[in-house]
Design an enzyme around this catalytic site. Structure first.
Site, PDB file in Angstrom:
ATOM      1  N   CYS A   1       0.828  -1.205   0.000  1.00  0.00           N
ATOM      2  CA  CYS A   1       0.000   0.000   0.000  1.00  0.00           C
ATOM      3  C   CYS A   1       0.869   1.265   0.000  1.00  0.00           C
ATOM      4  CB  CYS A   1      -0.964  -0.085   1.171  1.00  0.00           C
ATOM      5  SG  CYS A   1      -2.457   0.836   0.854  1.00  0.00           S
TER       6      CYS A   1
ATOM      7  N   HIS B   1      -3.230  -5.244   1.778  1.00  0.00           N
ATOM      8  CA  HIS B   1      -2.501  -5.508   3.024  1.00  0.00           C
ATOM      9  C   HIS B   1      -2.436  -6.998   3.356  1.00  0.00           C
ATOM     10  CE1 HIS B   1      -2.051  -1.387   4.671  1.00  0.00           C
ATOM     11  NE2 HIS B   1      -3.034  -1.145   3.823  1.00  0.00           N
TER      12      HIS B   1
ATOM     13  N   GLU C   1      -0.567  -8.490   5.319  1.00  0.00           N
ATOM     14  CA  GLU C   1      -0.229  -8.736   6.730  1.00  0.00           C
ATOM     15  C   GLU C   1      -1.478  -8.795   7.603  1.00  0.00           C
ATOM     16  OE1 GLU C   1      -0.020  -5.946   5.151  1.00  0.00           O
ATOM     17  OE2 GLU C   1      -0.591  -4.290   6.478  1.00  0.00           O
TER      18      GLU C   1
HETATM   19  N1  GLN Z   1      -3.789   6.287   1.391  1.00  0.00           N
HETATM   20  C1  GLN Z   1      -2.454   5.996   1.812  1.00  0.00           C
HETATM   21  C2  GLN Z   1      -1.425   6.859   1.071  1.00  0.00           C
HETATM   22  O1  GLN Z   1      -1.733   7.456   0.111  1.00  0.00           O
HETATM   23  C3  GLN Z   1      -2.116   4.531   1.624  1.00  0.00           C
HETATM   24  C4  GLN Z   1      -3.085   3.713   2.435  1.00  0.00           C
HETATM   25  C5  GLN Z   1      -2.493   2.482   3.041  1.00  0.00           C
HETATM   26  O2  GLN Z   1      -1.270   2.281   3.103  1.00  0.00           O
HETATM   27  N2  GLN Z   1      -3.358   1.661   3.567  1.00  0.00           N
HETATM   28  O3  GLN Z   1      -0.308   6.932   1.475  1.00  0.00           O
END
Ligand code: GLN
Length: 231
Positions: A88, A207, A209
């Site tokens: 992410c 995610h 994890e």
């Molecule tokens: N929205 C976050 C970003 O732009 C990423 C979201 C996440 O890691 N769950 O950094």
């Protein structure tokens, strides 16, 4: 013994440590997890690295003080064959490191592209990455944590091991701009690419994890073992 650095930038760090321990047990290897809080923790001893999710802007700002991100990117440039898992926000950092650096994932990624936090969702993801198989860790007994506790039943139900895919948990997730994508898609949400591999850098917009399906963490450990052998 494999040594894996966990960037303690912000976000889901502890879950990654838990997932790594689980994956190591499944593969029957020993893992030493180094919590990287300062630049000096990002040592040449690390065989692999995890960049967790969180809020990428906050991560960039928070790391300025200890130059942590800077040290992490230096480490990646110095050891291009060592694997990195970015989830992410971690994937965002891999594809746009800033500081005038070349991206580690040659993919364009758009932040918050599924909408706001409320639009976070869970959906089955198809994995097209060779991941080493491990001992079954889905049995309740195998899910005991370091305190020898079993997870809440609710939690284990929320993150099931799916027969037909990987339980993708998308939290205010980014999206890859797939037009002209030059790395290999390794995870799909229908037609949408949600995971890419560029050499030894794996970027996922979800995610892993937060589930008990450890195959991406097993992949990381396996790659780390391989790159150690050729060192
Ligand atoms: N929205 C976050 C970003 O732009 C990423 C979201 C996440 O890691 N769950 O950094």
């Amino acid at each position: 013994m494999l040594t894996v650095g966990l960037a303690m930038l912000q976000g889901a760090r502890h879950e990654h440590a838990e997932a790594l321990r689980g994956a190591a047990a499944e593969l029957e290897v020993n893992v030493n997890i180094v919590e990287c809080r300062r630049a000096s923790h990002v040592s040449p001893e690390l065989d692999a690295l995890i960049l967790p999710g969180g809020e990428s802007t906050t991560m960039r700002i928070a790391s300025q003080h200890e130059s942590l991100l800077h040290a992490i990117f230096d480490w990646m440039e110095l050891h291009p064959h060592r694997p990195v898992l970015g989830t992410c926000a971690g994937a965002i950092l891999l594809s746009s490191p800033g500081e005038g650096r070349q991206p580690f994932l040659s993919a364009t990624i758009e932040r918050n592209a599924w909408g706001r936090q409320r639009q976070s969702f869970e959906s089955a993801v198809e994995v097209i990455l060779d991941t080493p198989s491990g001992k079954d860790s889905t049995a309740p007994e195998a899910q005991r944590d370091i305190f020898d506790h079993l997870p809440l039943e609710m939690q284990s139900q929320a993150a099931p091991v799916l027969d037909d895919g990987f339980p993708g948990v998308f939290i205010r997730a980014p999206r890859f701009v797939t037009n002209g994508l030059s790395c290999t898609p390794v995870a799909m949400l229908g037609e949408e690419v949600v995971g890419v591999l560029d050499g030894t850098k794996l970027g996922l917009t979800f995610h892993p994890e937060l589930t008990i399906d450890r195959r991406f963490h097993r992949w990381l450990l396996h790659q780390a073992g391989q790159s150690k052998e050729v060192k």
